[in-house]
Design a protein around this motif. Structure first.
Motif, PDB file in Angstrom:
ATOM      1  N   SER A  49       0.841  -1.196   0.000  1.00  0.00           N
ATOM      2  CA  SER A  49       0.000   0.000   0.000  1.00  0.00           C
ATOM      3  C   SER A  49       0.873   1.241   0.000  1.00  0.00           C
ATOM      4  O   SER A  49       1.963   1.243   0.568  1.00  0.00           O
ATOM      5  N   LEU A  50       0.394   2.294  -0.608  1.00  0.00           N
ATOM      6  CA  LEU A  50       1.016   3.618  -0.477  1.00  0.00           C
ATOM      7  C   LEU A  50       0.013   4.546   0.221  1.00  0.00           C
ATOM      8  O   LEU A  50       0.192   4.956   1.350  1.00  0.00           O
ATOM      9  N   ARG A  51      -1.123   4.810  -0.456  1.00  0.00           N
ATOM     10  CA  ARG A  51      -2.117   5.756   0.054  1.00  0.00           C
ATOM     11  C   ARG A  51      -2.762   5.313   1.360  1.00  0.00           C
ATOM     12  O   ARG A  51      -2.864   6.077   2.311  1.00  0.00           O
ATOM     13  N   THR A  52      -3.217   4.065   1.391  1.00  0.00           N
ATOM     14  CA  THR A  52      -3.978   3.607   2.554  1.00  0.00           C
ATOM     15  C   THR A  52      -3.109   3.664   3.802  1.00  0.00           C
ATOM     16  O   THR A  52      -3.536   4.102   4.872  1.00  0.00           O
ATOM     17  N   ARG A 111      -5.496  -4.839   5.964  1.00  0.00           N
ATOM     18  CA  ARG A 111      -5.536  -4.931   4.487  1.00  0.00           C
ATOM     19  C   ARG A 111      -5.198  -6.365   4.094  1.00  0.00           C
ATOM     20  O   ARG A 111      -4.131  -6.888   4.443  1.00  0.00           O
ATOM     21  N   HIS A 148     -13.502  -2.185  -0.544  1.00  0.00           N
ATOM     22  CA  HIS A 148     -12.537  -1.145  -0.156  1.00  0.00           C
ATOM     23  C   HIS A 148     -13.339   0.077   0.322  1.00  0.00           C
ATOM     24  O   HIS A 148     -13.403   1.112  -0.339  1.00  0.00           O
ATOM     25  N   GLN A 151     -11.814   3.683   0.590  1.00  0.00           N
ATOM     26  CA  GLN A 151     -11.668   4.318  -0.719  1.00  0.00           C
ATOM     27  C   GLN A 151     -13.025   4.860  -1.187  1.00  0.00           C
ATOM     28  O   GLN A 151     -13.120   5.997  -1.657  1.00  0.00           O
ATOM     29  N   LEU A 271      -6.041   5.083  -7.798  1.00  0.00           N
ATOM     30  CA  LEU A 271      -4.579   4.992  -7.816  1.00  0.00           C
ATOM     31  C   LEU A 271      -4.122   3.767  -6.984  1.00  0.00           C
ATOM     32  O   LEU A 271      -4.785   3.439  -6.026  1.00  0.00           O
TER      33      LEU A 271
END
Ligand code: CP
Length: 313
Positions: A49-52, A111, A148, A151, A271
């Motif tokens: 993950s980046l954003r989460t 996640r 999700h 999101q 993204l």
């Protein structure tokens, strides 16, 4: 609002109120900095993950929480089956692990992506369900096998901020991708939009239908151009085949989003996105792209969810 967990968008009882409150939090993110004092969020990542990862940590810290992060693949291999003789690769059962982590955490966020090979297993949401069952603290879904919801809430916030008419036309448009991707983002987006005052439709190649239990009576078009006509928001996303589960059966580049197809609509994507495969540069770099604002709203979707949970501890 009485949020005790957030594993599905059905855990939100008053969507409009929560969106409004998230937008207020965005204007004043540190207003509730004492709420999370001496409370700990443990974030468990079975996948990348980046954003989460960053937005959920930021959200928790905005509320004054402590945050601990575990990449689960660096820990003991977990067993999820009941009654197994654990003489193979798994070293610790979820029953102990979830109870132990609950002693360190006030909220656990998880996640865990799907296998995309075993539909029944993925639809059972085995990992998320096991944490809900065995942990003694609230669980937040940071993307599971089929959903999700953080999101989707960020997407709803973004559309609410940008809508220029009372009932905007929103189109979810499938895009090609070389890898088998989950249906989770598309599922939660559809479910979220069904709860918003929008005119929702879905466009994808024939045979790429999502789970009908989720799409229900949402209109589906196989002709992308027709579907995109007069759209206000176009949400582009790939998902692997649901019927022939997890297969990549279509990579038709004609489904890529272009500036010409987008017209005046706002372009949305959760993204990460593959440029010039899912969407052309001219769209992502153009003024109609709202993907950066969408990613920013991930912080405030996580923050409103954590705030509601902390208020109910
Ligand atoms: N949109 C999203 O969930 O991004 P990450 O996979 O980077 O967390």
């Amino acid at each position: 609002m009485n949020m005790k967990k957030y594993t599905n968008i059905t855990d939100v009882s008053n969507l409009q109120e929560i969106i409004k409150e998230a937008i207020l939090l965005k204007m004043n993110p540190y207003e509730f900095q004492d709420l999370g004092k001496n409370k700990t969020l443990v974030m468990l990542f079975f996948n990348a993950s980046l954003r989460t990862r960053l937005s959920t940590e930021k959200a928790a810290k905005n509320l004054g929480m402590n945050v601990m992060i575990l990449n689960v693949n660096d820990a003991w291999n977990l067993e999820f089956e009941d009654g197994t003789i654990m003489n193979a690769n798994t070293s610790e059962h979820i029953k102990e692990a979830a109870q132990v982590i609950s002693q360190y955490a006030d909220v656990i966020a998880v996640r865990a992506f799907p296998s995309l090979t075993d539909k029944k297993l993925d639809e059972s949401e085995r990992i998320m369900s096991s944490f809900i069952k065995y942990a003694s603290v609230p669980i937040v879904n940071m993307e599971s096998a089929t959903a999700h919801p953080l999101q989707a809430l960020a997407d709803a916030i973004t559309i609410s901020e940008l809508a220029e008419k009372a009932k905007p036309k929103v189109v979810l448009s499938w895009a090609p991708h070389p890898k088998a991707l989950p249906q989770a983002v598309a599922n939660s987006f559809v479910e979220m939009m069904q709860n918003m005052d929008v005119d929702l439709s879905i466009t994808h190649p024939e045979g790429y239908e999502l789970n009908q239990a989720i799409t229900k009576n949402t209109s589906i078009h196989y002709n992308q151009e027709e579907a995109l006509k007069d759209a206000d928001f176009v949400y582009v996303k790939n998902w692997s085949n649901y019927k022939d589960y997890g297969k990549v059966l279509n990579q038709d580049e004609n489904w890529m989003m272009t500036k010409a197809k987008l017209g005046k609509a706002k372009f949305m994507h959760c993204l990460p996105v593959r440029r010039n495969l899912v969407v052309e540069d001219a769209v992502l770099d153009g003024e109609n792209s709202v993907v950066i604002q969408q990613a920013n709203n991930r912080t405030f979707s996580a923050q409103i969810v954590l705030k509601q949970i902390l208020e109910n501890l």
